[in-house]
Design an enzyme around this catalytic site. Structure first.
Site, PDB file in Angstrom:
ATOM      1  N   LYS A  66      47.770  27.022  39.876  1.00 54.57           N
ATOM      2  CA  LYS A  66      46.614  27.952  40.182  1.00 54.57           C
ATOM      3  C   LYS A  66      46.479  28.238  41.612  1.00 54.57           C
ATOM      4  O   LYS A  66      46.218  29.151  42.047  1.00 54.57           O
ATOM      5  CB  LYS A  66      45.371  27.437  39.373  1.00 54.57           C
ATOM      6  CG  LYS A  66      44.317  28.100  39.748  1.00 54.57           C
ATOM      7  CD  LYS A  66      44.065  29.462  39.144  1.00 54.57           C
ATOM      8  CE  LYS A  66      42.849  30.195  39.838  1.00 54.57           C
ATOM      9  NZ  LYS A  66      42.400  31.541  39.150  1.00 54.57           N
ATOM     10  N   ARG A  88      29.874  37.873  46.185  1.00 52.44           N
ATOM     11  CA  ARG A  88      30.365  36.877  46.708  1.00 52.44           C
ATOM     12  C   ARG A  88      31.418  36.885  47.615  1.00 52.44           C
ATOM     13  O   ARG A  88      32.474  37.293  47.621  1.00 52.44           O
ATOM     14  CB  ARG A  88      30.942  35.871  45.486  1.00 52.44           C
ATOM     15  CG  ARG A  88      29.630  35.167  44.971  1.00 52.44           C
ATOM     16  CD  ARG A  88      29.948  34.281  43.666  1.00 52.44           C
ATOM     17  NE  ARG A  88      30.611  34.978  42.594  1.00 52.44           N
ATOM     18  CZ  ARG A  88      31.154  34.515  41.466  1.00 52.44           C
ATOM     19  NH1 ARG A  88      30.747  33.179  41.441  1.00 52.44           N
ATOM     20  NH2 ARG A  88      31.432  34.956  40.432  1.00 52.44           N
ATOM     21  N   CYS A 140      36.992  33.697  44.462  1.00 52.17           N
ATOM     22  CA  CYS A 140      38.252  32.998  44.148  1.00 52.17           C
ATOM     23  C   CYS A 140      38.897  32.687  45.453  1.00 52.17           C
ATOM     24  O   CYS A 140      39.211  31.525  45.813  1.00 52.17           O
ATOM     25  CB  CYS A 140      39.210  33.818  43.056  1.00 52.17           C
ATOM     26  SG  CYS A 140      38.192  33.946  41.707  1.00 52.17           S
ATOM     27  N   PHE A 150      43.964  33.180  35.214  1.00 48.21           N
ATOM     28  CA  PHE A 150      44.651  34.235  36.273  1.00 48.21           C
ATOM     29  C   PHE A 150      44.047  35.609  36.265  1.00 48.21           C
ATOM     30  O   PHE A 150      44.443  36.524  36.843  1.00 48.21           O
ATOM     31  CB  PHE A 150      46.310  34.336  36.347  1.00 48.21           C
ATOM     32  CG  PHE A 150      46.705  32.983  36.590  1.00 48.21           C
ATOM     33  CD1 PHE A 150      46.893  32.399  37.537  1.00 48.21           C
ATOM     34  CD2 PHE A 150      47.400  32.238  35.291  1.00 48.21           C
ATOM     35  CE1 PHE A 150      47.663  31.284  37.917  1.00 48.21           C
ATOM     36  CE2 PHE A 150      47.885  31.177  35.564  1.00 48.21           C
ATOM     37  CZ  PHE A 150      48.064  30.506  36.734  1.00 48.21           C
ATOM     38  N   LEU A 151      42.819  35.783  35.735  1.00 51.88           N
ATOM     39  CA  LEU A 151      42.344  37.036  35.484  1.00 51.88           C
ATOM     40  C   LEU A 151      41.465  37.624  36.636  1.00 51.88           C
ATOM     41  O   LEU A 151      40.885  36.731  37.344  1.00 51.88           O
ATOM     42  CB  LEU A 151      41.422  37.106  34.128  1.00 51.88           C
ATOM     43  CG  LEU A 151      40.210  36.215  33.751  1.00 51.88           C
ATOM     44  CD1 LEU A 151      39.006  36.628  34.508  1.00 51.88           C
ATOM     45  CD2 LEU A 151      40.184  36.087  32.219  1.00 51.88           C
ATOM     46  N   PHE A 156      49.209  43.757  46.548  1.00 52.31           N
ATOM     47  CA  PHE A 156      48.677  42.924  47.348  1.00 52.31           C
ATOM     48  C   PHE A 156      48.984  42.991  48.814  1.00 52.31           C
ATOM     49  O   PHE A 156      49.241  42.270  49.530  1.00 52.31           O
ATOM     50  CB  PHE A 156      48.741  41.433  47.045  1.00 52.31           C
ATOM     51  CG  PHE A 156      47.901  41.242  46.000  1.00 52.31           C
ATOM     52  CD1 PHE A 156      47.771  41.639  44.657  1.00 52.31           C
ATOM     53  CD2 PHE A 156      46.553  40.603  46.039  1.00 52.31           C
ATOM     54  CE1 PHE A 156      46.937  41.535  43.504  1.00 52.31           C
ATOM     55  CE2 PHE A 156      45.453  40.436  45.244  1.00 52.31           C
ATOM     56  CZ  PHE A 156      45.547  40.898  43.879  1.00 52.31           C
TER      57      PHE A 156
END
Ligand code: UGA
Length: 466
Positions: free
Chosen positions: A207, A330, A263, A155-156, A252
């Site tokens: 995840k 990315r 991700c 989760f980094l 967030f």
């Protein structure tokens, strides 16, 4: 002390290996790219990550951390083997490409000559743990060799990866063999984080669900931003007001240009693909992706509504990386924005504190007409004679620029704040035509005199609370 191998020296692999060594374990990091390993041996890291270089150096010096391309050397006596290779989006509109995970599993199987626990850290489609088991089983050199597979999603975040590893909110472990998961749990005990042990499929899903939820939060606030802009409310204050509710939380909820990186885009796509494949209709996930795409386009709408045509205009771009404190390009919004404006005949002047090189590569790869792009070495050069300035990445250094100097050097004073780092009133004071993301102006006075505290209190509920 445990003997650990980490396959893959990308973001997750390098941080995991280095931090596990720092916790006292004996770690060997393996990668098939020789040049990368050679450079790592010389202390040159393949990524920019604050704090990582120092921890690598400390552990190499203490002989707890080493790098190799040789699986045989890496797996000797090894008790724990982490797979941390990348799973890019596959050819199938969203499916995850498992090629690297499968090849790592094959390489492990061909060298393994004793019991080991294989821990998958790569983000893989639900059910992949079984695929890893099958590939290893099929390629073992002797049929009596035993192994266990555990899923341990990572989760980094880029930019704070070392700190995130050392202070996790939780450690998730999934396996059909609880003793194997328990053995991996012991590796993490000193971090004093909650450790959840569950089955393989559930761990893999945690995840995807976590990343998809965070991406949903971002697209939600970006949709609210659009509505705010139209109705005259300020999304930045709306997010603060919402965030006081503990059930919602402030994190967030920064409206802006949407999410990028290696991700969220990939994982939301992959989760939607898995759901589609299972015969479901993941409407929310598709909406999250649509909103994220449109958000970047609003910058072009703002530019054309203020400048008219973009043909022969000069647009200054501050920031290239998908977020601050990384050189990662990315799925960075900068790529789309630069491609769109140059396609319309504008030239761009760009600056990023660390992502110039990766930015140049990414723009090239995206087919951007590079003659229209000038790389500058300061934000002030970017503003020189520009018709508009766009803040694309919220680097700290952009928050303390001499905005008067910037304004004076521009050809036309248009400022599009894609990350809402400035206040409209301050920028208008310098003479900019300012547009943030979701910052309606219906109720806002165009220039707020700083001494007029009463109007500040009326305008900013957050200030009236303190
Ligand atoms: C993300 C997750 O936060 C990590 O927990 C996860 O381990 C990682 O993905 C992964 O799957 O490997 P990361 O992509 O490094 O980490 O970056 P974040 O800091 O989460 O930001 C992602 C994107 O969302 C950035 O483009 C950022 O600009 C954007 N964002 C973030 C917003 O637009 N608004 C916000 O309020 C927060």
């Amino acid at each position: 002390m445990a003997i650990v191998s980490v396959i893959g020296t990308g973001y997750v692999g390098l941080v995991t290996g280095t931090c596990l060594a720092d916790m006292g374990n004996q770690v060997t990091c393996v990668d098939i790219v020789e040049e990368k390993i050679e450079r790592l041996k010389q202390g040159i890291l393949p990524i920019y990550e604050p704090g990582l270089e120092e921890v690598v150096e400390r552990n190499v010096r203490a002989k707890r951390l080493r790098f190799t391309t040789n699986y045989h050397e890496a797996l000797e006596q090894c008790e724990f083997i982490f797979i941390a290779v990348n799973t890019p989006t596959g050819a199938n509109q969203g499916s995850a490409d498992m090629r690297y995970v499968e090849s790592a599993a094959r390489n492990i199987a061909q060298e393994l000559d004793h019991y080991a626990i294989i821990i998958n850290k790569s983000t893989v489609p639900v059910g992949s743990g079984d695929i890893v088991s099958r590939v290893i089983y099929d390629n073992l050199k002797r049929s009596d060799i035993r192994f266990s597979v555990v899923s341990n999603p990572e989760f980094l975040r880029e930019g704070s990866a070392v700190l995130d590893f050392q202070n996790p909110d939780r450690v998730v472990l999934g396996s059909s063999e609880p003793e194997a998961a328990g053995a991996v749990a012991r590796l993490y005990l000193s971090l004093r984080a909650p450790i959840m042990i569950t089955d393989l499929y559930t761990a893999e899903m945690i995840k995807y669900a976590s990343n998809a939820f965070l991406a949903t939060k971002i697209s939600f606030i970006n949709e609210i931003a659009q509505i705010c802009e139209r109705l005259g409310a300020d999304v930045k204050e709306v997010a603060v007001g919402m965030g006081y509710d503990k059930r919602i939380g402030r994190a967030f909820l920064d409206a802006g240009l949407g999410y990028g990186g290696s991700c969220f885009p990939k994982d939301v796509r992959a989760l939607a693909y898995m759901a589609d494949e299972a015969g479901l209709h993941p409407q929310l996930l598709h909406a999250v992706m649509d909103i994220n795409h449109d958000q970047r386009h609003h910058v072009i709408d703002k530019l054309t509504s203020l400048l008219g045509t973009l043909r022969n205009s000069t647009i200054g771009i501050l920031g290239l990386a998908f977020k601050p404190n990384t050189d990662d390009m990315r799925e960075a919004p900068a790529i789309d924005i630069i491609r769109w404006v140059t396609t319309q005949g504008a030239s761009v002047q760009v600056y990023d504190p660390v992502a110039s090189e990766t930015g140049r590569e990414a723009l090239n790869l995206a087919g951007v007409y590079m003659d229209a792009v000038t790389f500058n070495t300061t934000p002030y050069e970017v503003a020189q004679n520009a018709d508009a300035l766009v803040i694309v990445t919220e680097w700290n250094e952009f928050k303390s620029l001499n905005m008067q100097q910037i304004r004076n050097s521009m050809h036309r004073p248009v400022l599009i704040d894609g990350r809402n780092i400035y206040e409209a009133s301050d920028m208008e004071h310098y003479g900019f035509i300012y547009r943030g993301m979701g910052r309606g102006t219906a109720a806002a006075p165009s220039i707020l005199p700083p001494e007029d505290i009463s109007s500040l209190v009326n305008r900013r509920p957050t200030l009236s609370l303190v």
